[in-house]
Scaffold this motif. Structure first.
Motif, PDB file in Angstrom:
ATOM      1  N   LEU A 181      -0.069   3.519   7.422  1.00 40.75           N
ATOM      2  CA  LEU A 181      -0.196   3.668   6.673  1.00 40.75           C
ATOM      3  C   LEU A 181      -0.078   5.446   6.687  1.00 40.75           C
ATOM      4  O   LEU A 181       0.564   6.373   5.418  1.00 40.75           O
ATOM      5  N   VAL A 229      -4.787   2.627  -0.717  1.00 39.26           N
ATOM      6  CA  VAL A 229      -4.548   3.124  -1.398  1.00 39.26           C
ATOM      7  C   VAL A 229      -5.805   4.191  -1.753  1.00 39.26           C
ATOM      8  O   VAL A 229      -4.850   5.672  -0.899  1.00 39.26           O
ATOM      9  N   PRO A 232      -6.047   9.418  -5.031  1.00 40.48           N
ATOM     10  CA  PRO A 232      -5.901   8.117  -4.139  1.00 40.48           C
ATOM     11  C   PRO A 232      -7.447   7.226  -5.033  1.00 40.48           C
ATOM     12  O   PRO A 232      -7.306   6.217  -4.925  1.00 40.48           O
ATOM     13  N   ALA A 250       0.905  -1.485   0.211  1.00 38.30           N
ATOM     14  CA  ALA A 250       0.037   0.234   0.035  1.00 38.30           C
ATOM     15  C   ALA A 250       0.845   1.182   0.184  1.00 38.30           C
ATOM     16  O   ALA A 250       0.398   1.882  -0.947  1.00 38.30           O
ATOM     17  N   HIS A 286       0.546   3.748  -2.568  1.00 45.51           N
ATOM     18  CA  HIS A 286      -0.559   4.702  -2.141  1.00 45.51           C
ATOM     19  C   HIS A 286      -0.592   6.117  -3.430  1.00 45.51           C
ATOM     20  O   HIS A 286      -1.353   6.913  -3.417  1.00 45.51           O
ATOM     21  N   HIS A 337      -5.994   6.253   1.886  1.00 45.61           N
ATOM     22  CA  HIS A 337      -4.695   7.138   2.358  1.00 45.61           C
ATOM     23  C   HIS A 337      -4.496   8.197   2.949  1.00 45.61           C
ATOM     24  O   HIS A 337      -5.025   9.481   2.171  1.00 45.61           O
ATOM     25  N   ASP A 384       3.945   7.856   5.341  1.00 46.72           N
ATOM     26  CA  ASP A 384       3.464   8.899   3.689  1.00 46.72           C
ATOM     27  C   ASP A 384       3.497   9.841   5.145  1.00 46.72           C
ATOM     28  O   ASP A 384       3.954  11.474   4.198  1.00 46.72           O
TER      29      ASP A 384
END
Length: 187
Positions: free
Chosen positions: A127, A92, A71, A52, A56, A95, A131
């Motif tokens: 996640l 995804v 996304p 992921a 992403h 996120h 990120d």
């Protein structure tokens, strides 16, 4: 999921982002490195997180930009062209509190209908952590600095600027939860 899924995710993301958007690819690889570092915390979902993280931002690829909301575009690409795993697509699609940005763009209903939020808080938070603690160039940063960088890059009154300011408390809380879980892990 297994290592072959992670390898597949890397091939797909690199094909879509590597040459076309090299800075986005650098960010993606940094996020994937962060995800790999969280493996011990996630156990059997470690490979899912890395996949992921690797995918992403695939929706930023110009050829995939159907709505212009990465996304949703990325998750649709994974579903329509790759028949990807449901949990992977939902991660995804959602996120870093994407529902809030989808709302700003008038796409919340579409996002929720096609890719409901995954009811696995630790995985979702992980996640976000990966990120939002990685710079656009793939280097580690703090979540606060990342939020400020995003606002500065897009502008306070842009769709992304408005979204990230709204999401900021949730982002910071998710990062804190992951950091607390990491601190509680045996070494």
């Amino acid at each position: 999921m297994d290592g072959s899924t992670v390898d597949w995710a890397r091939r797909v993301a690199e094909a879509e982002l590597g040459a076309v958007i090299p800075r986005r690819w650098a960010h993606t690889m940094g996020v994937a490195r962060r995800a790999a570092d969280l493996g011990r915390m996630l156990g059997e979902d470690a490979d899912l997180l890395v996949a992921a993280a690797t995918l992403h931002d695939v929706g930023y690829a110009p050829r995939l930009a159907g709505t212009g909301f990465h996304p949703l575009d990325g998750a649709r690409f994974l579903r329509d062209e790759h028949g990807a795993d449901e949990r992977l697509m939902r991660l995804v699609a959602n996120h870093s509190f994407a529902l809030l940005e989808a709302e700003e763009r008038g796409l919340r209903e579409a996002l929720e209908a096609e890719f409901p939020l995954l009811g696995e808080p630790l995985l979702v938070d992980a996640l976000v952590y990966c990120d939002m603690t990685t710079t656009p160039d793939g280097e580690p940063t703090t979540a606060q600095d990342r939020v400020e960088e995003i606002v500065g890059r897009y502008g306070v009154d842009s769709v992304v600027g408005r979204f990230i300011r709204r999401a900021s408390p949730e982002i910071l809380a998710a990062v804190e939860r992951v950091e607390a879980a990491l601190a509680a892990q045996p070494r």
